[in-house]
Motif scaffolding. Structure first.
Motif, PDB file in Angstrom:
ATOM      1  N   LEU A  86     -56.322 -32.244 -65.910  1.00 45.81           N
ATOM      2  CA  LEU A  86     -56.534 -30.842 -65.555  1.00 45.81           C
ATOM      3  C   LEU A  86     -55.711 -30.529 -64.312  1.00 45.81           C
ATOM      4  CD1 LEU A  86     -60.406 -30.442 -66.034  1.00 45.81           C
ATOM      5  CD2 LEU A  86     -58.588 -29.681 -67.563  1.00 45.81           C
ATOM      6  N   PHE A  87     -54.999 -29.418 -64.341  1.00 48.30           N
ATOM      7  CA  PHE A  87     -54.162 -29.063 -63.201  1.00 48.30           C
ATOM      8  C   PHE A  87     -54.040 -27.549 -63.103  1.00 48.30           C
ATOM      9  CE2 PHE A  87     -51.573 -29.827 -66.927  1.00 48.30           C
ATOM     10  CZ  PHE A  87     -50.638 -28.808 -66.949  1.00 48.30           C
ATOM     11  N   GLY A  88     -53.581 -27.097 -61.940  1.00 51.81           N
ATOM     12  CA  GLY A  88     -53.493 -25.673 -61.674  1.00 51.81           C
ATOM     13  C   GLY A  88     -52.083 -25.124 -61.876  1.00 51.81           C
ATOM     14  N   ARG A  89     -51.969 -23.819 -61.662  1.00 49.48           N
ATOM     15  CA  ARG A  89     -50.695 -23.109 -61.862  1.00 49.48           C
ATOM     16  C   ARG A  89     -49.614 -23.612 -60.908  1.00 49.48           C
ATOM     17  NH1 ARG A  89     -46.730 -20.481 -63.368  1.00 49.48           N
ATOM     18  NH2 ARG A  89     -46.686 -18.317 -64.030  1.00 49.48           N
TER      19      ARG A  89
ATOM     20  N   THR B 160     -66.414 -22.585 -69.069  1.00 50.18           N
ATOM     21  CA  THR B 160     -65.178 -22.146 -69.743  1.00 50.18           C
ATOM     22  C   THR B 160     -65.439 -21.983 -71.236  1.00 50.18           C
ATOM     23  OG1 THR B 160     -63.749 -23.228 -68.135  1.00 50.18           O
ATOM     24  CG2 THR B 160     -62.799 -22.769 -70.299  1.00 50.18           C
TER      25      THR B 160
ATOM     26  N   THR C 236     -60.799 -17.706 -63.398  1.00 48.48           N
ATOM     27  CA  THR C 236     -59.983 -18.819 -62.931  1.00 48.48           C
ATOM     28  C   THR C 236     -59.265 -19.440 -64.127  1.00 48.48           C
ATOM     29  OG1 THR C 236     -61.522 -19.296 -61.140  1.00 48.48           O
ATOM     30  CG2 THR C 236     -60.006 -21.053 -61.781  1.00 48.48           C
TER      31      THR C 236
ATOM     32  N   ILE D 181     -65.109 -28.402 -66.733  1.00 48.51           N
ATOM     33  CA  ILE D 181     -64.692 -27.027 -67.058  1.00 48.51           C
ATOM     34  C   ILE D 181     -65.837 -26.033 -66.978  1.00 48.51           C
ATOM     35  CG2 ILE D 181     -62.821 -27.859 -68.514  1.00 48.51           C
ATOM     36  CD1 ILE D 181     -64.481 -27.120 -70.959  1.00 48.51           C
TER      37      ILE D 181
ATOM     38  N   GLN E  53     -56.977 -22.611 -65.552  1.00 51.33           N
ATOM     39  CA  GLN E  53     -56.518 -23.967 -65.316  1.00 51.33           C
ATOM     40  C   GLN E  53     -55.847 -24.483 -66.580  1.00 51.33           C
ATOM     41  OE1 GLN E  53     -59.722 -26.736 -64.518  1.00 51.33           O
ATOM     42  NE2 GLN E  53     -61.148 -25.609 -65.811  1.00 51.33           N
TER      43      GLN E  53
ATOM     44  N   THR F  35     -51.633 -15.116 -66.685  1.00 51.09           N
ATOM     45  CA  THR F  35     -52.046 -15.023 -65.285  1.00 51.09           C
ATOM     46  C   THR F  35     -52.512 -13.617 -64.948  1.00 51.09           C
ATOM     47  OG1 THR F  35     -50.455 -16.756 -64.676  1.00 51.09           O
ATOM     48  CG2 THR F  35     -51.298 -15.355 -62.905  1.00 51.09           C
TER      49      THR F  35
ATOM     50  N   MET G 181     -58.849 -21.982 -70.228  1.00 55.07           N
ATOM     51  CA  MET G 181     -57.940 -23.110 -70.163  1.00 55.07           C
ATOM     52  C   MET G 181     -56.693 -22.806 -70.975  1.00 55.07           C
ATOM     53  SD  MET G 181     -59.858 -26.712 -70.118  1.00 55.07           S
ATOM     54  CE  MET G 181     -60.225 -26.680 -71.858  1.00 55.07           C
TER      55      MET G 181
END
Length: 347
Positions: free
Chosen positions: A18-21, A76, A50, A73, A52, A41, A1
């Protein structure tokens, strides 16, 4: 994260905590922050992990909020806190890593020093610091979080590469001056090696360092052995090229060194590093976000040197470990002349 500084969240359109790239794809951000995200990245992709993002990580410490986070998560284990120096928000139970990305910004560097002084306990639980070398005092002992070195293989695009002749002639009434760039695709002179010196706001504020750079510029103008390329600083909030040149000119004019009033192509201002160009040397100030450049950039240089007031010795050790190659420290004199110290010498 990964968590971003809270100051960036209003600029984002995020679906939730929670959000992505993808939420960052079209956001205009400083090169330093974009490079930090590219590093993370690249690392996640290389290890098939992954990645996030989490908004406001400070709310996920206990109770229902933490239970909600844990459900989402999975397994994670790591949290990278991208900090602008004003805050550091860890998530209990995870391995927390700090990445101070706005190196070279005097205000943000001062904020980090203040945070280290006022709240050193925030740093005590860090698993690592990414591309950093901070140390802090907590109680009667000094501490230094373990270093994690992340490197870009290729230097990302930093905008159009433009080159301008060096000139410290008086600026116009608006604080800028019209200087014509070199015509596109004009090759650099091949008769002498190139000395590349990136500048930042912190570097421009270091009088001893700038005097040394001024002496090198004068040597180049009066027939010295090297061509000097000065990468223009990128002030916070962005600035047009004219404003970036004006900031550099004002700083050079403030150090008490007299320059010829005519323009010279023996020393040049550049907006970004030229690609695929062999470099005789690179000179870095401790206030340069060195991770923004890929290993391809450093591989083009025959030698890499460090100079600056204050933490230059510590920065030399950090950069040498990060690059896995020898780095030379230039000790600054009061007149701007420098003495070379090899890596094996005691700082």
């Amino acid at each position: 994260m990964v968590s971003l500084p809270g100051s960036w969240l209003p600029a984002l359109k995020i679906p939730g905590s929670l959000f992505g790239r993808d939420a960052l794809r079209d956001v205009v951000m400083p090169i330093e922050l974009r490079a930090a995200l590219a590093l993370l990245t690249q690392e996640a992709t290389a290890h098939l992990i992954t990645m996030q993002f989490v908004a406001r990580p400070e709310i996920f410490t206990h109770g229902r909020a933490r239970a909600w986070l844990d459900q989402r998560i999975g397994d994670t284990q790591d949290h990278v806190a991208l900090t602008d120096g004003h805050t550091l928000r860890a998530i209990p139970g995870l391995r927390n890593h700090m990445f101070f990305y706005p190196r070279g910004n005097p205000g943000k560097e001062a904020a980090l020093r203040n945070l280290l002084r006022l709240a050193p306990e925030l740093f005590s639980g860090l698993a690592s610091q990414i591309n950093g070398g901070i140390g802090y005092r907590c109680g009667d002992a000094w501490h230094r979080p373990s270093a994690m070195h992340l490197r870009l293989r290729q230097t990302p695009a930093m905008g159009v590469v433009e080159r301008f002749p060096f000139s410290c002639a008086p600026l116009g009434p608006l604080g800028t001056r019209d200087i014509e760039p070199a015509p596109p695709d004009t090759p650099l002179p091949a008769d002498r090696p190139i000395r590349y010196i990136p500048l930042s706001e912190t570097a421009l504020a270091d009088t001893a360092f700038l005097r040394m750079v001024a002496q090198e510029v004068l040597r180049a103008i009066f027939g010295g052995p090297e061509l000097v390329l000065l990468e223009l600083p990128r002030p916070e909030g962005g600035a047009e090229v004219a404003g970036r040149i004006a900031a550099a000119v004002k700083a050079f004019n403030a150090i008490g060194v007299t320059f010829p009033r005519t323009e010279s192509w023996a020393a040049q201002f550049v907006t970004a590093p030229p690609r695929d160009t062999p470099l005789g040397s690179i000179l870095l100030h401790p206030g340069i976000p060195f991770w923004c450049y890929g290993l391809d950039f450093y591989a083009m240089a025959e030698r890499i040197e460090v100079a600056g007031s204050g933490m230059a010795s510590r920065f030399r050790a950090l950069l040498s470990a990060w690059l896995e190659r020898d780095v030379t420290l230039l000790r600054l004199g009061s007149t701007g002349w420098a003495a070379r110290v090899t890596l094996s010498d005691t700082p």
